[in-house]
Scaffold this active site. Structure first.
Site, PDB file in Angstrom:
ATOM      1  N   SER A  97       0.623  -1.190  -0.113  1.00  0.00           N
ATOM      2  CA  SER A  97      -0.110   0.033   0.061  1.00  0.00           C
ATOM      3  C   SER A  97       0.868   1.210  -0.101  1.00  0.00           C
ATOM      4  CB  SER A  97      -1.053  -0.039   1.185  1.00  0.00           C
ATOM      5  OG  SER A  97      -0.076   0.306   2.335  1.00  0.00           O
ATOM      6  N   LYS A  98       0.279   2.414  -0.039  1.00  0.00           N
ATOM      7  CA  LYS A  98       1.006   3.576   0.132  1.00  0.00           C
ATOM      8  C   LYS A  98       2.173   3.756   1.049  1.00  0.00           C
ATOM      9  CE  LYS A  98      -0.185   6.967  -2.673  1.00  0.00           C
ATOM     10  NZ  LYS A  98       0.838   6.771  -3.697  1.00  0.00           N
ATOM     11  N   ARG A  99       1.745   3.118   2.274  1.00  0.00           N
ATOM     12  CA  ARG A  99       2.859   3.199   3.284  1.00  0.00           C
ATOM     13  C   ARG A  99       4.311   2.465   2.750  1.00  0.00           C
ATOM     14  NH1 ARG A  99       2.078  -0.840   6.532  1.00  0.00           N
ATOM     15  NH2 ARG A  99       0.498  -1.777   5.568  1.00  0.00           N
TER      16      ARG A  99
END
Ligand code: GLU
Length: 493
Positions: free
Chosen positions: A256-258
């Site tokens: 994900s974006k993380r």
């Protein structure tokens, strides 16, 4: 060789094309190519609140950048169009009406409150079946018609045959997957607002488009039994399913974006080559032979097979992607590098108006010295931008000046360098001659070789780190080199 294989990639334009979607697209594309089949692109834009035309355009651009050409779909058309679900609403309606007329679907008038109350009751009596309780299944057809015509809100539900039994899917990746008959309720195929559900629209389309293999993320595995029920109701053959595992970040969690950049265009903008990016993504869950890492596009397109897709989740490793990118850059010939990398990069960075102005031999020389020094396209300007400056516009890096020029004796170095270089005939201005002219200076000046070359390098390049000095100076040109050295004298001690 044309074959009957037909696969599709069906993104929802609710956002950018992400790494996971891109990998799904690559697998579908490669499978079609390896089998002489057709690769279809379909835009699943039935979610009106989250789908946008802008996202569709971004996805199409990303697909083009990835080099995943589609045989049928938006902009190219094809015999099974249109290729956006919002333009296919009539087909879903017709299919639903047919099922209704055949008694394979029925209207459900239950209110959301009623459905919730039934769910709660099932929970309380610990009924293993907590799905729809089939309340409206037994409403006589005439009565149901009347209520529909009277304008009572309803959804359409599919009638799962009483004797259907477990749904068994022979998944090309996961093997045999059995879905318990008890889990299957009469699910909604059309909502009360007149829109089809994902499971229905997808199957109507996949059937109408003659899709033979559904290759997609395994987040859709749980939808598969319902889709099988729809195929059966429609009387269409069920395709082969291949559900590919998730892509995880280094911490073992879903990517994900993380974990950093997730969309394809972020990688394009960061300076990755699409060939390297496609190669890297292809290896996230598939292998050619378990060891080969650099797999050119044509090999992928001829050798891809579902059998070699792994069941296990793959881990996205940005370092490996960087390595792959550098590997692709390095494997290019100088001519290819000049053409595919230097030309667009120099023009985009505004270093030259048109790369055509650079002679072919200079371009090849430039390619040979820049190529080994970049891992990413965006680094080109940083490595060789100073070559395209002039004595007036060159910027001197403060730290480099301090370390290399602003030292006792460096002015003398520049004086000596200028006279040695000035003695080279204009026609002889080559890296070889430049190196030969500078070579005797350390001894003559009784200085360390490093100090001498560093001073000349900073004077000509403005920085301490550059491609080999002789080649760089050849490209800068004699007059400009001498002018740069002259200017740098003002910075030397
Ligand atoms: N539009 C769906 C998605 O993006 C397609 C799923 C499928 O391939 O059936 O997840």
């Amino acid at each position: 060789m044309a074959s009957s294989v037909r696969v599709r990639f069906a993104p929802s334009p609710t956002g950018r094309l992400h790494i996971g979607g891109a990998r799904t697209a690559i697998y579908n594309w490669a499978f079609a190519r390896a089998n002489g089949g057709a690769f279809i692109l379909r835009i699943d834009d039935t979610d009106p609140t989250r789908s946008t035309e802008e996202n569709t355009q971004v996805i199409l651009r990303a697909m083009r950048w990835l080099g995943l050409d589609w045989d049928e779909g938006p902009e190219v058309g094809g015999p099974c169009g249109p290729y956006a679900q919002t333009e296919r609403m009539d087909l879903y309606r017709q299919a639903a009406e047919k099922l209704l007329a055949e008694g394979k679907a029925y209207p459900c008038f239950c209110t959301p409150e009623q459905l919730e109350a039934d769910r709660q009751a099932a929970k309380e009596r610990k009924d293993p079946f907590q799905g729809y309780q089939r309340r409206c299944r037994s409403i006589p057809v005439d009565e149901a018609r009347k209520r529909m015509e009277a304008g009572e809100p309803y959804t359409l539900r599919i009638k799962v045959p009483e004797d259907r039994g477990d749904v068994v899917v022979e998944d090309a990746v996961h093997g045999r997957v059995v879905f318990d008959a008890k889990e299957l309720d009469d699910f909604v195929i059309f909502r009360s607002d007149g829109t089809p559900t994902y499971n229905f629209a997808t199957v109507v389309d996949d059937a109408a488009m003659g899709i033979t293999h559904v290759i997609r993320g395994d987040d859709h595995l749980s939808n598969t039994p319902r889709q099988v029920i729809v195929y059966e109701a429609l009387g269409a053959p069920t395709p082969t399913f291949a559900h590919i595992s998730m892509i995880l970040g280094a911490d073992g969690k879903k990517l994900s974006k993380r974990h950093g950049a997730t969309s394809v265009e972020e990688y394009r903008d960061a300076g990755y080559l699409s060939d390297a990016f496609v190669n890297y993504l292809a290896l996230l869950g598939w292998s050619l032979d378990g060891e080969t890492t650099v797999i050119p596009r044509d090999v992928l397109a001829s050798q891809f097979s579902l059998e070699r897709i792994s069941k296990n989740p793959a881990t996205f490793d940005p370092k490996k992607l960087d390595w792959m990118n550098a590997e692709y850059l390095n494997r290019m010939s100088d001519a290819e590098f000049a053409d595919r990398v230097l030309t667009p990069e120099l023009e985009e960075a505004g270093l030259v108006e048109s790369a055509d102005a650079i002679s072919c031999s200079d371009m090849l020389l430039l390619a040979s010295i820049v190529k080994p020094r970049v891992k990413m396209l965006g680094q080109v300007a940083g490595v060789c931008g100073m070559i395209f400056k002039t004595a007036d516009t060159l910027e001197y890096d403060e730290k480099s000046v301090k370390k290399g020029l602003a030292k006792e004796g460096m002015r003398a170095v520049l004086d000596a360098a200028a006279s040695a270089l000035g003695a080279i005939a204009d026609d002889d201005w080559t890296a070889e001659k430049i190196d030969a002219a500078l070579e005797p200076l350390p001894e003559a000046l009784d200085l360390k070789k490093r100090a001498v070359f560093q001073a000349v390098r900073v004077a000509v390049c403005g920085v301490m780190v550059s491609p080999p000095l002789g080649e760089t100076m050849q490209l800068v040109g004699k007059a400009d080199c001498l002018a740069r050295i002259e200017r740098a004298k003002g910075l030397a001690l």
